[in-house]
Design a protein around this motif. Structure first.
Motif, mmCIF file in Angstrom:
data_model
loop_
_atom_site.group_PDB
_atom_site.id
_atom_site.type_symbol
_atom_site.label_atom_id
_atom_site.label_comp_id
_atom_site.label_asym_id
_atom_site.label_seq_id
_atom_site.Cartn_x
_atom_site.Cartn_y
_atom_site.Cartn_z
ATOM 1 N N PRO A 54 -11.003 8.587 -0.647
ATOM 2 C CA PRO A 54 -11.089 8.176 0.777
ATOM 3 C C PRO A 54 -12.061 8.996 1.802
ATOM 4 O O PRO A 54 -12.659 8.410 2.698
ATOM 5 N N TYR A 55 -12.277 10.246 1.600
ATOM 6 C CA TYR A 55 -13.012 10.956 2.679
ATOM 7 C C TYR A 55 -14.646 10.781 2.542
ATOM 8 O O TYR A 55 -15.410 10.793 3.167
ATOM 9 N N ASP B 104 -4.325 3.173 -1.093
ATOM 10 C CA ASP B 104 -3.888 3.016 0.480
ATOM 11 C C ASP B 104 -5.157 1.897 0.660
ATOM 12 O O ASP B 104 -6.091 2.062 -0.250
ATOM 13 N N LEU C 97 -5.508 2.127 8.762
ATOM 14 C CA LEU C 97 -5.219 2.776 7.461
ATOM 15 C C LEU C 97 -3.690 2.165 7.039
ATOM 16 O O LEU C 97 -2.756 2.454 7.899
ATOM 17 N N GLN D 148 -15.070 7.384 4.036
ATOM 18 C CA GLN D 148 -15.152 7.471 5.455
ATOM 19 C C GLN D 148 -16.525 8.317 5.891
ATOM 20 O O GLN D 148 -17.152 7.900 6.871
ATOM 21 N N VAL E 244 -7.245 9.862 8.276
ATOM 22 C CA VAL E 244 -8.387 9.045 8.627
ATOM 23 C C VAL E 244 -9.116 10.162 9.304
ATOM 24 O O VAL E 244 -8.639 11.106 10.088
ATOM 25 N N LEU F 197 -8.097 1.258 3.561
ATOM 26 C CA LEU F 197 -8.671 1.468 4.711
ATOM 27 C C LEU F 197 -9.498 0.151 5.207
ATOM 28 O O LEU F 197 -10.338 -0.300 4.585
ATOM 29 N N GLU F 198 -9.051 -0.234 6.380
ATOM 30 C CA GLU F 198 -9.414 -1.639 7.018
ATOM 31 C C GLU F 198 -10.299 -1.336 8.034
ATOM 32 O O GLU F 198 -9.867 -0.766 8.975
ATOM 33 N N VAL F 199 -11.388 -2.013 7.960
ATOM 34 C CA VAL F 199 -12.697 -1.717 8.885
ATOM 35 C C VAL F 199 -13.347 -2.814 9.434
ATOM 36 O O VAL F 199 -13.405 -3.827 8.657
ATOM 37 N N THR G 26 0.701 -1.093 -0.090
ATOM 38 C CA THR G 26 -0.002 -0.166 -0.010
ATOM 39 C C THR G 26 0.908 0.950 -0.174
ATOM 40 O O THR G 26 2.065 1.427 0.364
ATOM 41 N N VAL H 23 -10.354 0.347 13.281
ATOM 42 C CA VAL H 23 -10.098 1.080 11.775
ATOM 43 C C VAL H 23 -8.643 1.156 11.794
ATOM 44 O O VAL H 23 -7.623 1.587 12.866
#
Length: 204
Positions: A175-176, A85, A140, A179, A128, A87-89, A80, A138
């Motif tokens: 990304p945002y 990137d 990143l 989120q 984030v 984002l793991e959640v 990554t 969460v």
């Protein structure tokens, strides 16, 4: 693992590389769950005495996918911080994002790992949101990190695509936007608490 498994992983790695995604081999799962010769399940990177039991990068030689995956069924890892990137959640947040009312800006490839860990591929180099960082679980993944890619085996099963890369032309999401949809869906975002829902549109 049998040769068909190695070929399957090699094909997946070659496909990712052909679309400009960096790939590298990871340790592969060995051991058995049951039977007379049961032994501990762990990941083997080929380094004698390596103490790491979980998935991790493997040393390798060769400059092509075909050469690297010639002998072992290496886990396919996606480094990554370059093309994207990750984002793991937790699954609750991941499902909330996909059920949100965002437009294409909030859409991109999404993989799901065993343990109900959802991995959103997003444009690199962003942070984030504070409200999301306050949520448990969460992570990143940016430069210096990696994630396992489908169809790699992990403890508990295979990594799979929830939204395949070709669904959005192999492009990572904003990304945002992702989120904000997560936070809006669970009522933790500033717009949600103000009684308004977030709507993101594609960037021109």
């Amino acid at each position: 693992m049998f040769s068909w498994e190695r070929l399957r992983l090699r094909k997946a790695a070659a496909r990712y590389a052909a679309h400009g995604w960096p790939v590298r081999p990871g340790a592969y799962l060995v051991g058995r769950h049951t039977g007379r010769h049961q032994r501990e399940r762990r990941f083997d990177c080929g380094t004698p005495g390596c103490p790491t039991v979980a998935c991790h990068p493997a040393p390798f030689t060769g400059d092509s996918v075909a050469a690297i995956w010639r002998e072992h069924s290496y886990t396919v890892l996606l480094p990554t911080g370059y093309a994207f990137d990750v984002l793991e959640v937790p699954g609750a947040l991941g499902r909330a994002a996909l059920l949100g009312d965002g437009f294409v800006a909030a859409r991109g490839p999404v993989a799901v790992a065993p343990g109900d860990r959802w991995m959103f591929l997003v444009l690199p180099g962003h942070g984030v949101l504070p409200e999301l960082a306050a949520q448990a679980g969460v992570v990143l993944h940016g430069q210096g990190s990696w994630v396992p890619a489908p169809p790699s085996q992990q403890f508990g099963g295979r990594v799979r695509w929830e939204l395949a890369p070709e669904t959005h032309n192999w492009k990572p999401a904003e990304p945002y936007a992702v989120q904000a949809l997560m936070l809006d869906a669970i009522g933790a975002g500033p717009l949600a608490t103000a009684g308004r829902r977030t709507t993101w549109r594609a960037v021109a």
